[in-house]
Scaffold this motif. Structure first.
Motif, mmCIF file in Angstrom:
data_model
loop_
_atom_site.group_PDB
_atom_site.id
_atom_site.type_symbol
_atom_site.label_atom_id
_atom_site.label_comp_id
_atom_site.label_asym_id
_atom_site.label_seq_id
_atom_site.Cartn_x
_atom_site.Cartn_y
_atom_site.Cartn_z
ATOM 1 N N VAL A 28 -3.802 1.952 1.151
ATOM 2 C CA VAL A 28 -2.612 1.151 0.863
ATOM 3 C C VAL A 28 -2.781 -0.216 1.513
ATOM 4 O O VAL A 28 -3.111 -0.314 2.702
ATOM 5 C CB VAL A 28 -1.332 1.832 1.402
ATOM 6 C CG1 VAL A 28 -0.112 0.962 1.117
ATOM 7 C CG2 VAL A 28 -1.159 3.221 0.788
ATOM 8 N N LYS A 44 2.773 10.217 -13.396
ATOM 9 C CA LYS A 44 1.389 10.592 -13.735
ATOM 10 C C LYS A 44 1.431 11.899 -14.527
ATOM 11 O O LYS A 44 1.520 12.988 -13.955
ATOM 12 C CB LYS A 44 0.551 10.750 -12.461
ATOM 13 C CG LYS A 44 0.528 9.515 -11.557
ATOM 14 C CD LYS A 44 -0.200 8.367 -12.223
ATOM 15 C CE LYS A 44 -0.482 7.224 -11.238
ATOM 16 N NZ LYS A 44 0.735 6.614 -10.680
ATOM 17 N N HIS A 71 3.488 6.694 -5.900
ATOM 18 C CA HIS A 71 2.249 6.639 -6.686
ATOM 19 C C HIS A 71 2.090 7.887 -7.548
ATOM 20 O O HIS A 71 1.485 7.832 -8.627
ATOM 21 C CB HIS A 71 1.059 6.485 -5.733
ATOM 22 C CG HIS A 71 -0.255 6.307 -6.418
ATOM 23 N ND1 HIS A 71 -0.515 5.277 -7.306
ATOM 24 C CD2 HIS A 71 -1.408 7.049 -6.358
ATOM 25 C CE1 HIS A 71 -1.765 5.365 -7.737
ATOM 26 N NE2 HIS A 71 -2.325 6.434 -7.188
ATOM 27 N N LYS A 117 0.267 -2.304 -2.261
ATOM 28 C CA LYS A 117 -0.540 -1.838 -3.388
ATOM 29 C C LYS A 117 -1.381 -0.651 -2.947
ATOM 30 O O LYS A 117 -1.964 -0.647 -1.865
ATOM 31 C CB LYS A 117 -1.442 -2.968 -3.892
ATOM 32 C CG LYS A 117 -2.234 -2.610 -5.139
ATOM 33 C CD LYS A 117 -3.062 -3.792 -5.622
ATOM 34 C CE LYS A 117 -3.826 -3.455 -6.885
ATOM 35 N NZ LYS A 117 -4.635 -4.604 -7.369
ATOM 36 N N ILE A 118 -1.465 0.384 -3.798
ATOM 37 C CA ILE A 118 -2.144 1.624 -3.425
ATOM 38 C C ILE A 118 -3.217 1.960 -4.456
ATOM 39 O O ILE A 118 -3.035 1.755 -5.661
ATOM 40 C CB ILE A 118 -1.136 2.785 -3.285
ATOM 41 C CG1 ILE A 118 -1.834 4.065 -2.814
ATOM 42 C CG2 ILE A 118 -0.366 3.011 -4.577
ATOM 43 C CD1 ILE A 118 -0.879 5.183 -2.450
ATOM 44 N N ARG A 163 5.005 4.857 -0.363
ATOM 45 C CA ARG A 163 4.209 4.311 -1.463
ATOM 46 C C ARG A 163 3.352 5.397 -2.100
ATOM 47 O O ARG A 163 3.150 5.415 -3.314
ATOM 48 C CB ARG A 163 3.320 3.180 -0.969
ATOM 49 C CG ARG A 163 4.043 1.903 -0.634
ATOM 50 C CD ARG A 163 4.643 1.240 -1.898
ATOM 51 N NE ARG A 163 3.592 0.878 -2.844
ATOM 52 C CZ ARG A 163 3.476 1.386 -4.056
ATOM 53 N NH1 ARG A 163 4.364 2.300 -4.486
ATOM 54 N NH2 ARG A 163 2.521 0.986 -4.854
#
Length: 364
Positions: free
Chosen positions: A318, A138, A134, A324-325, A130
């Motif tokens: 996390v 970016k 993430h 979800k992080i 994860r």
């Protein structure tokens, strides 16, 4: 004895005066007029307004007893003071918050025992995956960070939460307007009608979480929400095997103002959404009262990942159930200013084109 009773304008709050010609109450400030009975009812409603009735009482969870905590111990961090619960197989560990070594200090007893636990669904490898995901997409993340940043520590920790349940009864009053515009050959007209809209009803709230650890920032924990409470189970010490668990150090009473504000905001948003068909809607008053209040204690799963890059430490959290992080990332300042210049240039070019269209279009 002479008594002066002041009536306020429902629209602007200025004082109303009785107009003998129209037999109505008139506001000299906004020139609105109201019949006497409507003004009387409005002032009676204002006088009857009461404050929120919000009181949770004391938490009533069971406490740990000596035989409950068999196989569990308490580790204390000498640096930040954090107290961490772990099983007897954890010979030595480090503080998940500051990274310093922690040592076993004693048995677990005399503190509240959790009511529920949401077991970990993601393992350590899934948490690391994860984090890699993430980083993708970016644009302002330094490219070297993606290549060189290394996860030097990852720990699964059960974070303590207070869970708040309540049935909410509420009454609200909204100040609203309807605006109607029309024109004739000589004038443009605008008619504004003012209304007082009342709403009231009941809502039920279940398992509203509030972070019970002072070491975990509230904003960070709220960012990891939501957790699916349908997968919560009654607490058993077996769920702690292989993981750490933080002991609560924030009382439920300390969390109440934040939870109260959260419930009130949600209630107001819910009832405000039912006030439709008006040009403007303004909440004038709301009152919230709680019934059937209940506070429970639970442990929620979180993976904490510590990375180092360029002499800096970055921590990511996390959600151990959903994946979800959240966490802060470094900024590539060069890429930032290139993007800023590009956007600013695009906006300036667009404004310039609009100006040309206006000038030449007008000339045509």
């Amino acid at each position: 004895m002479q008594t002066n009773i002041e009536f306020k304008c429902p629209n602007c709050g200025a004082s109303l005066q009785f107009n003998s010609n129209t037999q109505n109450m008139r506001c000299e400030y906004c020139e609105s007029e109201f019949d006497v009975e409507s003004v009387r009812r409005y002032n009676d409603e204002q006088a009857s307004v009461s404050d929120d009735d919000i009181d949770w009482g004391e938490a009533t969870q069971d406490e740990w007893h000596d035989d409950d905590g068999d196989g569990l111990g308490v580790y204390v961090c000498d640096s930040c003071g954090g107290e961490i619960v772990a099983d007897a197989n954890t010979a030595a560990t480090s503080c998940p918050y500051c990274g310093n070594p922690v040592v076993m200090s004693g048995r677990l007893s005399g503190v509240l025992k959790p009511d529920y636990v949401i077991p970990f669904k993601l393992d350590k490898n899934a948490a690391k995956t994860r984090l890699s995901e993430h980083f993708k997409g970016k644009r302002l993340l330094p490219k070297l960070f993606k290549k060189e940043a290394t996860v030097n520590e990852i720990k699964g920790i059960y974070v303590p939460f207070w869970l708040f349940d309540a049935d909410v009864c509420t009454d609200m009053r909204f100040r609203t307007t309807k605006v109607r515009c029309w024109s004739d050959s000589r004038y443009n007209y605008t008619e504004t009608s003012h209304y007082s809209v009342v709403r009231g009803g009941n809502l039920g709230f279940s398992h509203i979480p509030a972070d019970a650890s002072s070491k975990m920032p509230d904003v960070l924990m709220e960012s990891l929400e939501p957790y699916d409470f349908s997968e919560a189970v009654s607490f058993e010490t077996a769920y702690l095997s292989g993981y750490l668990a933080d002991k609560y150090d924030v009382l439920s009473a300390t969390c109440e103002p934040r939870v109260n504000q959260r419930i009130k905001r949600s209630t107001e948003d819910c009832f405000s959404s039912t006030v439709q068909g008006y040009t403007t809607v303004q909440l004038e008053h709301s009152r919230v009262g709680f019934n059937d209040r209940c506070v429970k204690y639970a442990l929620y799963p979180v993976w904490l990942l510590n990375t180092e890059w360029n002499g800096q430490k970055f921590t990511f959290a996390v959600n151990g159930q959903t994946g979800k992080i959240v966490g802060d990332l470094p900024l590539d300042k060069g890429a930032y200013w290139r993007w800023f210049s590009f956007i600013a240039g695009s906006v300036a070019a667009g404004a310039f084109l609009l100006m040309l269209l206006f000038l030449f279009g007008g000339a045509a």
